[in-house]
Scaffold this motif. Structure first.
Motif, PDB file in Angstrom:
ATOM      1  N   LYS A 110     -14.660   3.502 -21.567  1.00 30.17           N
ATOM      2  CA  LYS A 110     -14.298   4.491 -20.550  1.00 30.17           C
ATOM      3  C   LYS A 110     -14.066   3.806 -19.196  1.00 30.17           C
ATOM      4  CE  LYS A 110     -15.729   8.916 -18.655  1.00 30.17           C
ATOM      5  NZ  LYS A 110     -16.710   9.992 -18.674  1.00 30.17           N
ATOM      6  N   LEU A 111     -14.943   2.876 -18.834  1.00 31.98           N
ATOM      7  CA  LEU A 111     -14.786   2.134 -17.575  1.00 31.98           C
ATOM      8  C   LEU A 111     -13.505   1.310 -17.573  1.00 31.98           C
ATOM      9  CD1 LEU A 111     -18.327   0.727 -16.761  1.00 31.98           C
ATOM     10  CD2 LEU A 111     -16.968   2.277 -15.346  1.00 31.98           C
ATOM     11  N   ARG A 112     -13.229   0.657 -18.695  1.00 26.57           N
ATOM     12  CA  ARG A 112     -12.063  -0.220 -18.760  1.00 26.57           C
ATOM     13  C   ARG A 112     -10.759   0.567 -18.654  1.00 26.57           C
ATOM     14  NH1 ARG A 112     -12.817  -5.642 -20.221  1.00 26.57           N
ATOM     15  NH2 ARG A 112     -10.664  -5.692 -19.523  1.00 26.57           N
TER      16      ARG A 112
ATOM     17  N   PHE B  29     -11.938  -3.273 -12.981  1.00 29.74           N
ATOM     18  CA  PHE B  29     -11.264  -3.012 -14.259  1.00 29.74           C
ATOM     19  C   PHE B  29      -9.917  -2.327 -14.054  1.00 29.74           C
ATOM     20  CE2 PHE B  29     -15.840  -2.641 -15.840  1.00 29.74           C
ATOM     21  CZ  PHE B  29     -15.911  -3.988 -16.135  1.00 29.74           C
ATOM     22  N   GLY B  30      -9.796  -1.485 -13.049  1.00 29.67           N
ATOM     23  CA  GLY B  30      -8.555  -0.761 -12.788  1.00 29.67           C
ATOM     24  C   GLY B  30      -7.398  -1.657 -12.382  1.00 29.67           C
TER      25      GLY B  30
ATOM     26  N   SER C 266     -10.473   3.176 -16.647  1.00 30.22           N
ATOM     27  CA  SER C 266     -10.524   3.877 -15.366  1.00 30.22           C
ATOM     28  C   SER C 266      -9.646   3.184 -14.330  1.00 30.22           C
ATOM     29  CB  SER C 266     -11.972   3.936 -14.864  1.00 30.22           C
ATOM     30  OG  SER C 266     -12.001   4.410 -13.548  1.00 30.22           O
ATOM     31  N   ARG C 267      -8.591   3.866 -13.918  1.00 29.84           N
ATOM     32  CA  ARG C 267      -7.709   3.309 -12.884  1.00 29.84           C
ATOM     33  C   ARG C 267      -8.432   3.176 -11.551  1.00 29.84           C
ATOM     34  NH1 ARG C 267      -4.591   6.419 -15.984  1.00 29.84           N
ATOM     35  NH2 ARG C 267      -2.674   5.501 -16.785  1.00 29.84           N
ATOM     36  N   SER C 268      -9.439   4.012 -11.331  1.00 29.47           N
ATOM     37  CA  SER C 268     -10.124   4.022 -10.035  1.00 29.47           C
ATOM     38  C   SER C 268     -11.208   2.941  -9.919  1.00 29.47           C
ATOM     39  CB  SER C 268     -10.741   5.400  -9.772  1.00 29.47           C
ATOM     40  OG  SER C 268     -11.691   5.708 -10.777  1.00 29.47           O
ATOM     41  N   HIS C 269     -11.542   2.258 -11.031  1.00 31.36           N
ATOM     42  CA  HIS C 269     -12.557   1.201 -10.958  1.00 31.36           C
ATOM     43  C   HIS C 269     -11.996   0.015 -10.184  1.00 31.36           C
ATOM     44  CE1 HIS C 269     -15.402  -1.893 -12.115  1.00 31.36           C
ATOM     45  NE2 HIS C 269     -16.240  -0.906 -12.394  1.00 31.36           N
ATOM     46  N   SER C 270     -12.767  -0.487  -9.229  1.00 29.93           N
ATOM     47  CA  SER C 270     -12.266  -1.522  -8.314  1.00 29.93           C
ATOM     48  C   SER C 270     -11.893  -2.831  -9.014  1.00 29.93           C
ATOM     49  CB  SER C 270     -13.301  -1.804  -7.224  1.00 29.93           C
ATOM     50  OG  SER C 270     -14.492  -2.322  -7.793  1.00 29.93           O
TER      51      SER C 270
END
Length: 98
Positions: A65-67, A75-76, A69-73
């Motif tokens: 789910k994190l990977r 992974f995104g 996520s476009r909003s993750h600083s």
């Protein structure tokens, strides 16, 4: 223990920047109890495969789910490198027998 395998293509023009991003990704993974990280470029031109281990299936699903996520600083950042964006990333889990 679950081996998590992630596969995706990287745009040729962004390979240098991708290598910087993957270093940041690998530095961050231990915060999520992931270890034994490795990545390699496949025989197909710009296909990359990441491999690492997480302790449980719940960790796998949370990491997936994190990977995505476009909003993750961190992974995104792959959104810009992968043709078609994050939804073009493939995930696989291999459960290790103890």
């Amino acid at each position: 223990m679950i081996q998590m395998i992630i596969q995706y293509e990287v745009k040729q023009s962004l390979l240098g920047q991708y290598r910087e991003a993957i270093d940041k990704i690998s530095d961050m993974l231990p915060e999520f109890e992931a270890d034994m990280f490795s990545y390699s470029q496949s025989d197909q031109r710009n296909m990359f495969i990441e491999s690492f281990y997480v302790p449980t299936e719940a960790h796998y699903h949370a990491m997936k789910k994190l990977r995505l996520s476009r909003s993750h600083s961190v992974f995104g950042r792959l959104e810009d490198f992968v043709p078609g964006g994050l939804e073009r990333i493939g995930f696989m889990a291999i459960k290790q027998k103890r």
